[in-house]
Motif scaffolding. Sequence first.
Motif, mmCIF file in Angstrom:
data_model
loop_
_atom_site.group_PDB
_atom_site.id
_atom_site.type_symbol
_atom_site.label_atom_id
_atom_site.label_comp_id
_atom_site.label_asym_id
_atom_site.label_seq_id
_atom_site.Cartn_x
_atom_site.Cartn_y
_atom_site.Cartn_z
ATOM 1 N N UNK A 1 78.168 26.626 -57.876
ATOM 2 C CA UNK A 1 76.903 27.240 -57.456
ATOM 3 C C UNK A 1 76.972 28.761 -57.603
ATOM 4 N N UNK A 2 78.103 29.336 -57.205
ATOM 5 C CA UNK A 2 78.260 30.795 -57.324
ATOM 6 C C UNK A 2 78.165 31.251 -58.771
ATOM 7 N N UNK A 3 78.805 30.509 -59.664
ATOM 8 C CA UNK A 3 78.746 30.861 -61.088
ATOM 9 C C UNK A 3 77.328 30.755 -61.629
ATOM 10 N N UNK A 4 76.607 29.687 -61.234
ATOM 11 C CA UNK A 4 75.229 29.495 -61.689
ATOM 12 C C UNK A 4 74.318 30.596 -61.156
ATOM 13 N N UNK A 5 74.513 30.957 -59.898
ATOM 14 C CA UNK A 5 73.714 32.032 -59.291
ATOM 15 C C UNK A 5 73.933 33.342 -60.041
ATOM 16 N N UNK A 6 75.189 33.619 -60.389
ATOM 17 C CA UNK A 6 75.501 34.856 -61.113
ATOM 18 C C UNK A 6 74.817 34.880 -62.474
ATOM 19 N N UNK A 7 74.957 33.791 -63.239
ATOM 20 C CA UNK A 7 74.419 33.748 -64.599
ATOM 21 C C UNK A 7 72.896 33.787 -64.623
ATOM 22 N N UNK A 8 72.268 32.986 -63.794
ATOM 23 C CA UNK A 8 70.804 32.951 -63.775
ATOM 24 C C UNK A 8 70.245 34.230 -63.164
ATOM 25 N N UNK A 9 70.896 34.728 -62.114
ATOM 26 C CA UNK A 9 70.433 35.951 -61.462
ATOM 27 C C UNK A 9 70.539 37.177 -62.336
ATOM 28 N N UNK A 10 71.482 37.159 -63.316
ATOM 29 C CA UNK A 10 71.673 38.306 -64.202
ATOM 30 C C UNK A 10 71.016 38.129 -65.567
ATOM 31 N N UNK A 11 70.186 37.097 -65.701
ATOM 32 C CA UNK A 11 69.464 36.900 -66.955
ATOM 33 C C UNK A 11 68.447 38.018 -67.161
ATOM 34 N N UNK A 12 68.180 38.332 -68.443
ATOM 35 C CA UNK A 12 67.229 39.400 -68.759
ATOM 36 C C UNK A 12 65.820 39.046 -68.284
ATOM 37 N N UNK A 13 65.448 37.801 -68.456
ATOM 38 C CA UNK A 13 64.141 37.347 -67.993
ATOM 39 C C UNK A 13 64.246 36.862 -66.551
ATOM 40 N N UNK A 14 63.247 37.164 -65.750
ATOM 41 C CA UNK A 14 63.219 36.723 -64.349
ATOM 42 C C UNK A 14 62.296 35.522 -64.172
ATOM 43 N N UNK A 15 62.305 34.677 -65.185
ATOM 44 C CA UNK A 15 61.489 33.469 -65.181
ATOM 45 C C UNK A 15 61.907 32.527 -64.047
ATOM 46 N N UNK A 16 63.203 32.432 -63.781
ATOM 47 C CA UNK A 16 63.713 31.518 -62.764
ATOM 48 C C UNK A 16 64.237 32.299 -61.565
ATOM 49 N N UNK A 17 63.642 32.051 -60.422
ATOM 50 C CA UNK A 17 64.007 32.734 -59.180
ATOM 51 C C UNK A 17 64.732 31.745 -58.269
ATOM 52 N N UNK A 18 65.962 32.056 -57.929
ATOM 53 C CA UNK A 18 66.745 31.161 -57.071
ATOM 54 C C UNK A 18 66.386 31.415 -55.612
ATOM 55 N N UNK A 19 65.862 30.398 -54.970
ATOM 56 C CA UNK A 19 65.476 30.498 -53.558
ATOM 57 C C UNK A 19 66.542 29.899 -52.642
ATOM 58 N N UNK A 20 67.144 28.791 -53.085
ATOM 59 C CA UNK A 20 68.097 28.076 -52.231
ATOM 60 C C UNK A 20 69.350 27.700 -53.024
ATOM 61 N N UNK A 21 70.466 27.635 -52.324
ATOM 62 C CA UNK A 21 71.723 27.147 -52.883
ATOM 63 C C UNK A 21 72.289 26.131 -51.897
ATOM 64 N N UNK A 22 72.312 24.860 -52.286
ATOM 65 C CA UNK A 22 72.799 23.799 -51.405
ATOM 66 C C UNK A 22 74.205 23.395 -51.826
ATOM 67 N N UNK A 23 75.171 23.524 -50.914
ATOM 68 C CA UNK A 23 76.557 23.180 -51.218
ATOM 69 C C UNK A 23 77.012 21.916 -50.486
ATOM 70 N N UNK A 24 76.098 21.324 -49.705
ATOM 71 C CA UNK A 24 76.372 20.046 -49.026
ATOM 72 C C UNK A 24 75.034 19.342 -48.811
ATOM 73 N N UNK A 25 75.097 18.052 -48.454
ATOM 74 C CA UNK A 25 73.898 17.293 -48.080
ATOM 75 C C UNK A 25 72.750 17.548 -49.072
ATOM 76 N N UNK A 26 73.029 17.291 -50.328
ATOM 77 C CA UNK A 26 72.098 17.663 -51.385
ATOM 78 C C UNK A 26 70.715 17.012 -51.249
ATOM 79 N N UNK A 27 70.711 15.695 -51.092
ATOM 80 C CA UNK A 27 69.436 14.979 -51.045
ATOM 81 C C UNK A 27 68.571 15.448 -49.884
ATOM 82 N N UNK A 28 69.155 15.532 -48.699
ATOM 83 C CA UNK A 28 68.370 15.913 -47.526
ATOM 84 C C UNK A 28 67.873 17.349 -47.633
#
Length: 461
Positions: free
Chosen positions: A150-177
Motif C-alpha cells: 500500500x505504501x509503495x502504491x500510495x507513493x507512485x500514484x501520489x507522485x504521478x504527473x496527472x492528479x486524475x486519481x486521488x487516494x482517499x483511503x488506504x485499507x491494510x486490514x478488513x478489506x471487504x468491510x
Amino acid sequence: MGQGERYGKLKKVMICIFDALIYHLSIIFSFYLRYSGNIPNYNYAAYKESAIYITILFILLNVLFGVYVLYNKSVVDFLYLTVIIQLIMTVSIMAVTFFGRWFTFPRSVLLISFLLSFIFLFLWRIVVYRLYEKFNGSKKMMIIGKEEDVKNAVFNIGNAKSKRHIIEYAAIQNYYSNIKSHLNDIDIVYLASEIEEAEKLRIYDLLVAKKKKIFLNTSFENLVLVNPNIMNIEDESIIEVSNFEIPSEDGVVKRLFDILFSVLLIIVASPIMLITACLVKLTSQGPILYKQVRITKDGEEFNVLKFRSMSTTAEKETGPVLASSNDARVTTVGKYIRALRIDELPQLFNVLKGDMSIVGPRPERPFFVEQFQEENPYYYLRHNVRAGITGYAQVYGKYASDFNSKLNFDLLYIKKYTLLLDIKIMLQTIKILFDKVSSKGLDEEEMLAKKEIPVSIKVLK
C-alpha cells in the motif's frame, strides 16, 4: 462495449479530426503569409496532392505517441509531444517532397507551418485537457493490501504527473468491510496485494454490483491472464492462457525489423558517434568503448557496447553497483551523453550481431540477475526474449523504479507484443529524452519516502 466506452472513443475521434483540421489550416495560413495572399498554383497544387498522405502520417504519429490518452498527461507532456510530432512531420514532408513529385512544396511554407501548427495545436490541446479535467474530474480511490504494498502504491500514484486519481483511503486490514463502509465515497478500489480468495470474490461481487472500478496489481497471477485466447469446445468455454514469449513468426519479423532499422540508424547516427568517440578519448583516460557482460535471451551472456561515461576505475573498490543520481563516477562528457542516451548508440552493433533487439527488456549484469532471481522466482521470464536498447519499462516507468516494477513492465511487454507496439515504444523513447525523471538513477531519498503514507490519506484497519 459499454455506452461510456463508445462515448469516450467518439470524443477521441472528434479531437483527432480537429487536430488534423488545425494542422491543415496552419499549412494553408502559412501559404498566405509566405506569398502575401498571391499563392502560385504549382506550389499550392503540391500541397493538395500530398494532403491525404500528410493527414495519415499526422494521425498515425499522434496515435503512436499517445496524444489522445489524457489520464496520465500533464501540460508539459503536451508541450514535448507537440514539438516532437510537428518536427517529425516537417522533416518527413521535406524528405518526401524532395524525392517525390511534390518537389514544388515550398520549404519556407513548411518552416512557417511548423511554428504556426505548434502554437495552434498546443493551445488547442491545453483547452481540451482543461475541459477533460473539468468534466471528467478526478477519481477517488481506496488502496487495499499489505502495508508495504500500500505504501509503495500510495507513493507512485501520489507522485504521478496527472492528479486524475486521488487516494482517499488506504485499507491494510478488513478489506471487504472497509470497502463496504466507504463505498459511497470512492470510485475505484485498487488491490495492491494478493488477498485471500474468498474475500477477493466478495469484493469483486460488491464492486461489480455497485458499478465501481477495480484496479489490480501486476502480480504473476494477474499477468498470466493478460492477452488470453477464448476457446469454445462444444458447450465448454475455455480461457487459454498465453505464454510469456513472442510467437516464432512474430519473432522472425521482429528480427528483420531490428536488422533494417539498426543499419539505417547506424548510418544516420554515424556523425554523432564519431564526435562522441573523439570527445570521450580527448577528455578522459581509457578506451572509447566500454564492454560489460550482460544477460540476454535464454540467459546467454554477451558483451554490451557503450561509449564510456565513467572513469576506468569506477568499480575497482566498490564492486558492481547500480547507477544513481549525481553519480560521482560519471565523467564530465559522460554526464551529457548519458542524459541524451548517446552512450547507448554502440549497442546498435549488438543488435546487428543478434545479442540484442531494438526494443526489449534492458539487459542486466549476471551479478544482479542472480540477486533478482533469488528475490523473485519469475525474473527468468524476461529472458524469454532478446534484451533491448529501449523498452516498455524505460518509456512507461521511471529509471528509479525497483527491479520488481521493471520486471512487471517487461512481462507486460512480452504478453502484449506486436510490431506496432515496438514502433510505439521507439517513438515514445524520443519523448523521454526531454524528461529528466526518466534519466535519473536510483534515489535513496525517494525510496525512503515510499515508507510514509501522507496524513491526508485515511488509513483503515
